[in-house]
Motif scaffolding. Structure first.
Motif, PDB file in Angstrom:
ATOM      1  N   LYS B  97       1.110  -1.035   0.027  1.00  0.00           N
ATOM      2  CA  LYS B  97       0.061  -0.134   0.077  1.00  0.00           C
ATOM      3  C   LYS B  97       0.765   1.125  -0.083  1.00  0.00           C
ATOM      4  O   LYS B  97       1.694   1.362   0.995  1.00  0.00           O
ATOM      5  CB  LYS B  97      -1.080  -0.101   1.247  1.00  0.00           C
ATOM      6  CG  LYS B  97      -1.990   1.019   1.213  1.00  0.00           C
ATOM      7  CD  LYS B  97      -2.860   1.054   2.620  1.00  0.00           C
ATOM      8  CE  LYS B  97      -3.742   2.248   2.764  1.00  0.00           C
ATOM      9  NZ  LYS B  97      -4.272   2.080   4.182  1.00  0.00           N
ATOM     10  N   ILE B  98       0.451   2.059  -1.005  1.00  0.00           N
ATOM     11  CA  ILE B  98       1.496   3.120  -1.091  1.00  0.00           C
ATOM     12  C   ILE B  98       1.054   4.452  -0.184  1.00  0.00           C
ATOM     13  O   ILE B  98      -0.256   4.596  -0.276  1.00  0.00           O
ATOM     14  CB  ILE B  98       1.637   3.678  -2.388  1.00  0.00           C
ATOM     15  CG1 ILE B  98       1.966   2.468  -3.612  1.00  0.00           C
ATOM     16  CG2 ILE B  98       2.686   4.835  -2.686  1.00  0.00           C
ATOM     17  CD1 ILE B  98       3.422   1.869  -3.401  1.00  0.00           C
ATOM     18  N   ILE B  99       2.269   4.615   0.315  1.00  0.00           N
ATOM     19  CA  ILE B  99       1.848   5.717   1.704  1.00  0.00           C
ATOM     20  C   ILE B  99       2.221   7.189   1.083  1.00  0.00           C
ATOM     21  O   ILE B  99       1.502   8.332   1.084  1.00  0.00           O
ATOM     22  CB  ILE B  99       2.383   5.560   2.806  1.00  0.00           C
ATOM     23  CG1 ILE B  99       2.238   4.187   3.579  1.00  0.00           C
ATOM     24  CG2 ILE B  99       2.143   6.945   3.902  1.00  0.00           C
ATOM     25  CD1 ILE B  99       0.870   3.874   3.957  1.00  0.00           C
ATOM     26  N   GLU B 100       3.360   7.018   0.163  1.00  0.00           N
ATOM     27  CA  GLU B 100       3.744   8.157  -0.437  1.00  0.00           C
ATOM     28  C   GLU B 100       4.818   7.995  -1.776  1.00  0.00           C
ATOM     29  O   GLU B 100       5.138   6.810  -1.767  1.00  0.00           O
ATOM     30  CB  GLU B 100       4.885   8.827   0.674  1.00  0.00           C
ATOM     31  CG  GLU B 100       5.126  10.208   0.579  1.00  0.00           C
ATOM     32  CD  GLU B 100       6.197  10.631   1.591  1.00  0.00           C
ATOM     33  OE1 GLU B 100       5.760  10.271   2.658  1.00  0.00           O
ATOM     34  OE2 GLU B 100       6.931  11.566   1.256  1.00  0.00           O
ATOM     35  N   PHE B 101       4.424   8.888  -2.387  1.00  0.00           N
ATOM     36  CA  PHE B 101       5.007   8.611  -3.661  1.00  0.00           C
ATOM     37  C   PHE B 101       5.584   9.821  -4.251  1.00  0.00           C
ATOM     38  O   PHE B 101       4.667  10.760  -4.928  1.00  0.00           O
ATOM     39  CB  PHE B 101       4.386   8.021  -4.933  1.00  0.00           C
ATOM     40  CG  PHE B 101       4.757   7.550  -6.083  1.00  0.00           C
ATOM     41  CD1 PHE B 101       5.506   6.375  -6.612  1.00  0.00           C
ATOM     42  CD2 PHE B 101       4.897   8.875  -7.294  1.00  0.00           C
ATOM     43  CE1 PHE B 101       6.187   6.095  -7.615  1.00  0.00           C
ATOM     44  CE2 PHE B 101       5.523   8.056  -8.401  1.00  0.00           C
ATOM     45  CZ  PHE B 101       6.160   7.080  -8.656  1.00  0.00           C
ATOM     46  N   ALA B 102       6.808  10.452  -4.446  1.00  0.00           N
ATOM     47  CA  ALA B 102       7.226  11.815  -4.769  1.00  0.00           C
ATOM     48  C   ALA B 102       8.571  11.863  -5.281  1.00  0.00           C
ATOM     49  O   ALA B 102       9.491  11.036  -4.724  1.00  0.00           O
ATOM     50  CB  ALA B 102       7.033  12.518  -3.711  1.00  0.00           C
ATOM     51  N   PHE B 103       8.648  12.660  -6.312  1.00  0.00           N
ATOM     52  CA  PHE B 103      10.151  12.984  -6.718  1.00  0.00           C
ATOM     53  C   PHE B 103      10.532  14.336  -5.837  1.00  0.00           C
ATOM     54  O   PHE B 103       9.668  15.190  -6.199  1.00  0.00           O
ATOM     55  CB  PHE B 103      10.386  13.086  -8.120  1.00  0.00           C
ATOM     56  CG  PHE B 103      10.199  11.988  -9.083  1.00  0.00           C
ATOM     57  CD1 PHE B 103      11.118  11.378  -9.410  1.00  0.00           C
ATOM     58  CD2 PHE B 103       8.814  11.630  -9.443  1.00  0.00           C
ATOM     59  CE1 PHE B 103      11.099  10.220 -10.234  1.00  0.00           C
ATOM     60  CE2 PHE B 103       8.615  10.410 -10.182  1.00  0.00           C
ATOM     61  CZ  PHE B 103       9.603   9.828 -10.356  1.00  0.00           C
ATOM     62  N   ILE B 104      11.472  14.078  -5.127  1.00  0.00           N
ATOM     63  CA  ILE B 104      11.832  15.131  -4.272  1.00  0.00           C
ATOM     64  C   ILE B 104      13.487  15.493  -4.304  1.00  0.00           C
ATOM     65  O   ILE B 104      14.175  14.731  -5.177  1.00  0.00           O
ATOM     66  CB  ILE B 104      11.504  14.821  -2.764  1.00  0.00           C
ATOM     67  CG1 ILE B 104      12.521  13.670  -2.496  1.00  0.00           C
ATOM     68  CG2 ILE B 104      10.274  14.678  -2.510  1.00  0.00           C
ATOM     69  CD1 ILE B 104      12.515  13.568  -0.827  1.00  0.00           C
ATOM     70  N   SER B 105      13.887  16.570  -3.784  1.00  0.00           N
ATOM     71  CA  SER B 105      15.234  17.057  -3.805  1.00  0.00           C
ATOM     72  C   SER B 105      15.998  16.245  -2.677  1.00  0.00           C
ATOM     73  O   SER B 105      15.408  16.563  -1.408  1.00  0.00           O
ATOM     74  CB  SER B 105      15.532  18.392  -3.786  1.00  0.00           C
ATOM     75  OG  SER B 105      15.174  18.787  -2.494  1.00  0.00           O
ATOM     76  N   ALA B 106      17.027  15.570  -2.845  1.00  0.00           N
ATOM     77  CA  ALA B 106      17.601  14.716  -1.745  1.00  0.00           C
ATOM     78  C   ALA B 106      18.258  15.857  -0.779  1.00  0.00           C
ATOM     79  O   ALA B 106      18.592  16.665  -1.102  1.00  0.00           O
ATOM     80  CB  ALA B 106      18.380  13.816  -2.181  1.00  0.00           C
ATOM     81  N   SER B 107      18.324  15.136   0.615  1.00  0.00           N
ATOM     82  CA  SER B 107      18.893  15.876   1.563  1.00  0.00           C
ATOM     83  C   SER B 107      19.609  15.026   2.304  1.00  0.00           C
ATOM     84  O   SER B 107      19.373  13.701   2.548  1.00  0.00           O
ATOM     85  CB  SER B 107      17.846  16.987   2.210  1.00  0.00           C
ATOM     86  OG  SER B 107      16.878  16.122   2.987  1.00  0.00           O
ATOM     87  N   GLY B 108      20.487  15.632   3.225  1.00  0.00           N
ATOM     88  CA  GLY B 108      21.273  15.128   4.213  1.00  0.00           C
ATOM     89  C   GLY B 108      21.862  13.508   3.748  1.00  0.00           C
ATOM     90  O   GLY B 108      22.491  13.418   2.932  1.00  0.00           O
ATOM     91  N   ARG B 109      21.327  12.484   4.684  1.00  0.00           N
ATOM     92  CA  ARG B 109      22.009  11.440   4.309  1.00  0.00           C
ATOM     93  C   ARG B 109      21.695  10.681   3.185  1.00  0.00           C
ATOM     94  O   ARG B 109      22.471  10.196   2.665  1.00  0.00           O
ATOM     95  CB  ARG B 109      21.515  10.279   5.663  1.00  0.00           C
ATOM     96  CG  ARG B 109      21.849   8.936   5.367  1.00  0.00           C
ATOM     97  CD  ARG B 109      21.962   8.266   6.618  1.00  0.00           C
ATOM     98  NE  ARG B 109      22.246   6.781   6.485  1.00  0.00           N
ATOM     99  CZ  ARG B 109      23.509   6.276   6.066  1.00  0.00           C
ATOM    100  NH1 ARG B 109      24.424   7.049   5.955  1.00  0.00           N
ATOM    101  NH2 ARG B 109      23.463   5.084   6.036  1.00  0.00           N
ATOM    102  N   VAL B 110      20.554  10.964   2.486  1.00  0.00           N
ATOM    103  CA  VAL B 110      20.189  10.191   1.345  1.00  0.00           C
ATOM    104  C   VAL B 110      20.868  10.824   0.340  1.00  0.00           C
ATOM    105  O   VAL B 110      21.321  10.134  -0.690  1.00  0.00           O
ATOM    106  CB  VAL B 110      18.653  10.747   1.032  1.00  0.00           C
ATOM    107  CG1 VAL B 110      18.355  10.096  -0.338  1.00  0.00           C
ATOM    108  CG2 VAL B 110      17.726   9.879   2.015  1.00  0.00           C
ATOM    109  N   LYS B 111      20.951  12.217   0.158  1.00  0.00           N
ATOM    110  CA  LYS B 111      21.906  12.724  -0.678  1.00  0.00           C
ATOM    111  C   LYS B 111      23.431  12.169  -0.593  1.00  0.00           C
ATOM    112  O   LYS B 111      23.959  11.885  -1.738  1.00  0.00           O
ATOM    113  CB  LYS B 111      21.920  14.250  -0.543  1.00  0.00           C
ATOM    114  CG  LYS B 111      22.659  15.146  -1.435  1.00  0.00           C
ATOM    115  CD  LYS B 111      22.455  16.564  -1.355  1.00  0.00           C
ATOM    116  CE  LYS B 111      23.198  17.419  -2.394  1.00  0.00           C
ATOM    117  NZ  LYS B 111      22.801  18.744  -2.162  1.00  0.00           N
ATOM    118  N   ALA B 112      23.871  12.424   0.391  1.00  0.00           N
ATOM    119  CA  ALA B 112      25.215  11.842   0.788  1.00  0.00           C
ATOM    120  C   ALA B 112      25.465  10.492   0.167  1.00  0.00           C
ATOM    121  O   ALA B 112      26.529  10.137  -0.516  1.00  0.00           O
ATOM    122  CB  ALA B 112      25.587  11.861   2.139  1.00  0.00           C
ATOM    123  N   VAL B 113      24.577   9.462   0.453  1.00  0.00           N
ATOM    124  CA  VAL B 113      24.712   8.129   0.326  1.00  0.00           C
ATOM    125  C   VAL B 113      24.470   7.720  -1.339  1.00  0.00           C
ATOM    126  O   VAL B 113      25.233   7.163  -2.109  1.00  0.00           O
ATOM    127  CB  VAL B 113      23.755   7.320   0.837  1.00  0.00           C
ATOM    128  CG1 VAL B 113      23.773   5.941   0.366  1.00  0.00           C
ATOM    129  CG2 VAL B 113      24.213   7.216   2.422  1.00  0.00           C
TER     130      VAL B 113
END
Lengths: 243, 243
Positions: B97-113
């Motif tokens: 069940k999809i709670i969230e589906f979005a193209f966003i600008s990465a930040s913090g840890r996600v961006k770093a990884v």
DNA sequence: CAGGCGAACTTGTATTATACTTGTCTACAT
DNA sequence: ATGTAGACAAGTATAATACAAGTTCGCCTG
């Protein structure tokens, strides 16, 4: 049995690094020196060092030398190692405080898993730099542990005390709320989350020799598992990395 | 009764492997050596070994040698990977069940990884037979996920949707108290213990392609990990060179 | 004293040669 | 069908050697 030279050498160097013979941050002997010491060509020494570099254990800079990598931070489950060994590797002083030490008659799950009636049950608190780190309960067949004293298990990790060649282990990792007793030992609030690990260690012939239960406070512990998937030729079929 | 030589030899070698005389992942004696030991020609030895290869017990690489197919690696993978798939495979119907589906600008840890600015972030609830089973949040580089729709990620697991060859993953396992939001989704009391896993999946060239966070209720989930022998296996390192 | 030069080390990367391995084929005997 | 014997191709591990490139350090020059 045939052996591969550069793997032997890699193991030898790995041991030295982990034992601290080569202190962290210090330089290793040059490739030329190691070449002389191991009586192997420089190419072979390099291959050994390169495998260690892949493991993140050492690193090199051209014109400078090989050195022990900064710090292997978290617990990798790729190999069978003790928590204590991991901590010693990262320079933390490990201590043990024995809570319980008794030869008892096994019951229930312990009896079923170890396949024996009499077991040695040791419950202890592991400390890192004086801070409570884990509550560990270990069961081992009485015949294997009968020469052990309370002092022994306080002094050294269990793996070193049993004169048995170990093959591997199956580890189960779960989460739970900490019990009142363990909370008091670990110095955390009752009901706070903990990592619970049960490990069954077997010797080279597949017999179970150790059953241990580890309780780690969640806030300072995590496990890291490497899932390499680089062996298509060995895998028969359907080796997938999917949910 | 006439005995078939190469079958005899195959059985003899099979026993040795299973007994552990030839440790997993290590090299077997060469065909020439075995030929001398069993007093049989090399061709016969080969036929024996080839039947064992068909069984998946051993494997060989030209110019290198025969080695015991390293089981632990596969088991580690298999066991860890099936945590979610296990239920699905054992007849339990898996739903998402999809709670969230979005193209966003990465930040913090996600961006770093992930080393990118724009990512697709998908948060979903996994269900087994209608029961909430896990809250999974997945981030992947936008360029890889741009052809995906909300319906896609609901229909199939992420790994199948990306047209990328995956190499492996690093998984971190920890414990925590469940957040209010996740508690509501999973139908468990706020603050109850959960297993938290973060998995970074990389493609065959080592680039990170997926970062995912899994939250499992502790009471119905645990991980099983096979810890292989301390002695490093010979097969992976050999294959590593090929790459 | 300051600064540049270079010798003496280090790792990184080739090339060549040798011995050993598996993979594959042919010929022949039982 | 099964086993033996042999020959060759292709791949791997290791050694020996050479050279490029980076680092360190002392010495020399101004």
């Amino acid at each position: 049995m045939r052996t591969i030279r550069y793997q032997e050498i890699a193991n030898a160097i790995r041991e030295r690094v982990q034992q601290g013979s080569y202190a962290a941050g210090r330089l290793l002997p040059s490739e030329a020196e190691l070449s002389g010491e191991f009586d192997a060509s420089r190419v072979t020494i390099r291959r050994a060092l390169e495998t260690l570099r892949d493991d993140g254990l050492v690193d090199a800079r051209q014109g400078f030398g090989w050195f022990v990598a900064a710090e292997p931070l978290r617990q990798t489950l790729g190999q069978l190692v003790t928590i204590e060994g991991q901590m010693a590797e990262s320079g933390v002083e490990a201590q043990r405080k024995i809570i319980e030490f008794a030869f008892i008659s096994a019951s229930g799950r312990v009896k079923a898993v170890l396949k024996t009636d009499h077991v040695l049950q040791v419950k202890r608190l592991n400390l890192a730099d004086g801070e409570p780190f884990a509550v560990v309960t270990v069961w081992c067949p009485a015949e294997l542990g009968q020469h052990l004293s309370r002092r022994d298990v306080e002094r050294a990790p269990f793996y070193e005390l049993l004169g048995v060649a170990l093959r591997g282990a199956t580890q189960t990792i779960g989460a739970d709320s900490v019990s009142a007793a363990d909370a008091a030992l670990l110095g955390v609030p009752v009901g706070s989350p903990v990592l619970c690990c049960e490990r069954l260690t077997t010797d080279v012939e597949g017999r179970p020799v150790l059953l241990s239960q580890h309780v780690f406070p969640a806030h300072r512990t995590e496990f890291v598992v490497e899932l390499p998937n680089a062996a298509p030729s060995v895998a028969p079929s359907g080796l997938r990395l999917v949910e």
